[in-house]
Design a protein around this motif. Structure first.
Motif: not given
Length: 274
Positions: A145-171
């Motif tokens: 009842e709260y969903i309008l619809g759906y679309t496509c997405g691409n969750d582009v991710s910089d893995r090097i930065v992501q891993r460094k951030e994730s090590k300290f619990g942030t993203l």
């Protein structure tokens, strides 16, 4: 029944592909019609009504925009068992959520900018839920009842930065850089999200092939979980997670995310230029 609830019920009953576009700098919403050559213009926006304005635009005469205007973007990580396996992780005890800034959004045909200092940037094809009305403490059985619809997405991710951030619990930077959230090409209403095929291609080669039936946390549960802790707003985007097959992209690559009933989100990767 409130007007918002009536509109949500209307969109569930009918299959409509809503496109957001510009004509001479003025933004509109409309229905992309059969053949994808014409757009029947709507009055207002799809969150307040889906009535037609009585005007038809030719696709070749308009600029197609991201289907959402500066949305809040919620992401769900590790929501396919196949992706958990390929990352050599355990199934999370609670849903792993993150956010992307609205400035990360680009639309169909727009460029994904490869960062100047980027070393390892990945694509992630995903089904995206578009929230249609304000939601708080929603039961899974009521989520539609709260969903309008759906679309496509691409969750582009910089893995090097992501891993460094994730090590300290942030993203944030690893997921949230400008152009790191392509969305589109349309918002498709009236779809059953429980078993849609999802395919991601890079330069024509299939890299991901899965079904949303394999989501660990299904769409109704995703909406219910988020609304338990925060208020969802019309126009919010929820990226539901990516299956296995994620991989690197480089400048010059063309990435396509195709989801059954929605269409193809196509973006070219370009090198950052100052």
């Amino acid at each position: 029944m409130s007007r918002a609830a009536a509109l949500a019920a209307q969109s569930r009953r009918s299959f409509v592909r809503i496109v957001r576009y510009a004509v001479d700098g003025v933004h509109h919403y409309g229905e992309l019609q059969a053949g994808d050559a014409r757009i029947a213009r709507f009055k207002g926006d799809p969150y307040t009504g889906l009535s037609f304005a009585g005007h038809v635009d030719e696709v070749g005469d308009v600029v197609v925009l991201p289907p959402l205007d500066r949305p809040r973007i919620f992401g769900f990580a590790y929501n396919y068992a196949s992706h958990i396996d390929e990352t050599d992780r355990e199934v999370p005890e609670v849903p792993v959520c993150f956010m992307k800034p609205s400035t990360a959004v680009v639309g169909p045909g727009d460029a994904i900018v490869y960062p100047e200092d980027g070393e390892l940037v990945h694509f992630e094809g995903e089904l995206v839920v578009v929230v249609g009305r304000e939601a708080r403490h929603v039961k899974p059985s009521e989520a539609h009842e709260y969903i309008l619809g759906y679309t496509c997405g691409n969750d582009v991710s910089d893995r090097i930065v992501q891993r460094k951030e994730s090590k300290f619990g942030t993203l944030l930077i690893g997921k949230g850089q400008d152009t790191f959230a392509p969305l589109g090409p349309v918002i498709a209403t009236g779809l059953d999200p429980s078993g849609l095929s999802l395919t991601t291609r890079v330069n024509g080669a299939v890299m991901q092939s899965a079904s949303t039936a394999d989501l660990l946390l299904a769409v109704p549960d995703i909406v219910s979980y988020l609304s338990r802790y925060l208020t969802l707003l019309p126009g919010d985007a929820i990226m539901t997670g990516t299956p296995s097959g994620v991989g690197p992209i480089r400048p010059g690559d063309v990435v396509e995310v195709e989801i059954e009933g929605i269409g193809v989100l196509r973006n070219t990767v370009v090198a950052e230029s100052r």
